[in-house]
Motif scaffolding. Structure first.
Motif, mmCIF file in Angstrom:
data_model
loop_
_atom_site.group_PDB
_atom_site.id
_atom_site.type_symbol
_atom_site.label_atom_id
_atom_site.label_comp_id
_atom_site.label_asym_id
_atom_site.label_seq_id
_atom_site.Cartn_x
_atom_site.Cartn_y
_atom_site.Cartn_z
ATOM 1 N N SER A 77 -2.012 3.485 7.616
ATOM 2 C CA SER A 77 -0.658 3.550 8.294
ATOM 3 C C SER A 77 -0.632 3.616 9.625
ATOM 4 C CB SER A 77 0.094 4.774 7.802
ATOM 5 O OG SER A 77 0.546 4.628 6.397
ATOM 6 N N ARG A 78 -1.578 4.277 10.459
ATOM 7 C CA ARG A 78 -1.664 4.260 11.823
ATOM 8 C C ARG A 78 -2.234 3.057 12.511
ATOM 9 N NH1 ARG A 78 -3.739 9.756 10.516
ATOM 10 N NH2 ARG A 78 -5.714 9.176 10.914
ATOM 11 N N ASP A 79 -3.391 2.466 11.334
ATOM 12 C CA ASP A 79 -3.990 1.371 11.783
ATOM 13 C C ASP A 79 -3.100 0.043 11.625
ATOM 14 O OD1 ASP A 79 -6.532 2.859 11.687
ATOM 15 O OD2 ASP A 79 -7.157 1.875 9.883
ATOM 16 N N PHE A 80 -1.908 0.172 10.908
ATOM 17 C CA PHE A 80 -1.049 -0.986 10.861
ATOM 18 C C PHE A 80 -0.352 -0.934 12.119
ATOM 19 C CE2 PHE A 80 3.430 -1.396 9.689
ATOM 20 C CZ PHE A 80 3.518 -2.783 9.583
ATOM 21 N N ALA A 94 6.365 14.116 2.136
ATOM 22 C CA ALA A 94 5.930 12.796 1.788
ATOM 23 C C ALA A 94 5.775 12.005 2.778
ATOM 24 C CB ALA A 94 6.756 12.377 0.661
ATOM 25 N N LEU A 95 6.874 11.649 3.887
ATOM 26 C CA LEU A 95 6.776 11.015 4.959
ATOM 27 C C LEU A 95 5.626 11.227 5.927
ATOM 28 C CD1 LEU A 95 8.112 8.496 6.415
ATOM 29 C CD2 LEU A 95 9.521 10.058 7.499
ATOM 30 N N ARG A 121 0.826 -1.245 0.043
ATOM 31 C CA ARG A 121 0.066 -0.201 -0.067
ATOM 32 C C ARG A 121 0.920 1.270 0.101
ATOM 33 N NH1 ARG A 121 -2.905 -1.460 4.075
ATOM 34 N NH2 ARG A 121 -1.533 -0.766 5.705
ATOM 35 N N SER A 122 1.915 1.412 0.879
ATOM 36 C CA SER A 122 2.659 2.362 0.942
ATOM 37 C C SER A 122 3.620 2.720 -0.127
ATOM 38 C CB SER A 122 3.899 2.151 2.144
ATOM 39 O OG SER A 122 3.089 1.984 3.510
ATOM 40 N N PHE A 134 2.445 9.041 7.154
ATOM 41 C CA PHE A 134 2.312 8.844 8.568
ATOM 42 C C PHE A 134 0.728 9.135 8.878
ATOM 43 C CE2 PHE A 134 7.018 9.258 10.253
ATOM 44 C CZ PHE A 134 7.105 8.018 9.889
ATOM 45 N N ALA A 135 0.212 10.215 8.085
ATOM 46 C CA ALA A 135 -1.108 10.704 8.253
ATOM 47 C C ALA A 135 -2.032 9.835 7.875
ATOM 48 C CB ALA A 135 -1.340 12.092 7.903
#
Length: 99
Positions: free
Chosen positions: A71-74, A61-62, A28-29, A66-67
Motif C-alpha cells: 500500500s505504501r509502495d502504491f 482494518a484500515l 490486492r486490497s 495502510f501498514a
C-alpha cells in the motif's frame, strides 16, 4: 464501518500506468482482512482523474491496510505520475437499514 474516498489525477502521458497500478492496488486490497469493498472509477468529467471508493469493517482494518508495504509502495509510485496532489478522505459510517 470506515468509508474512504480518494483520487489521483494522472498526467496524460502517465494515465495507462496510473490505471494499471490502481487496478493492482484495488485487487490486492480486496483480499485484505476487513475489506468490505474497494474500487477505482474513472471520473466522467475528467477522464484523467481516477476516484477510489473503499469500505472497511473498522479503523483497525484500515490501519492494517495502510501498514501493508504494498500500500505504501502504491502511494509512492503514484506521486511522480500525478498531475496534482492525491486526495484521501476518511469517514466513520453507520449503515441505515431503512429510512
Amino acid at each position: 464501518m470506515i468509508v474512504v474516498t480518494g483520487s489521483v489525477t494522472a498526467r496524460p502521458d502517465s494515465l495507462d500506468e496510473v490505471r494499471k497500478l490502481s487496478l493492482e492496488h484495488v485487487r490486492r486490497s480486496r483480499l485484505e482482512p476487513g475489506c468490505i469493498s474497494h474500487a477505482v472509477h474513472v471520473d466522467c468529467e475528467n477522464p484523467l482523474r481516477l476516484v477510489f471508493f473503499e469500505r472497511w469493517a473498522d479503523r483497525a482494518a484500515l490501519l492494517a491496510h495502510f501498514a501493508v508495504p504494498a500500500s505504501r509502495d502504491f502511494v509512492r509510485a503514484l506521486q511522480p505520475l500525478a498531475a496534482a496532489a492525491t486526495t484521501i478522505e476518511l469517514y466513520d459510517a453507520t449503515r441505515l437499514e431503512k429510512l
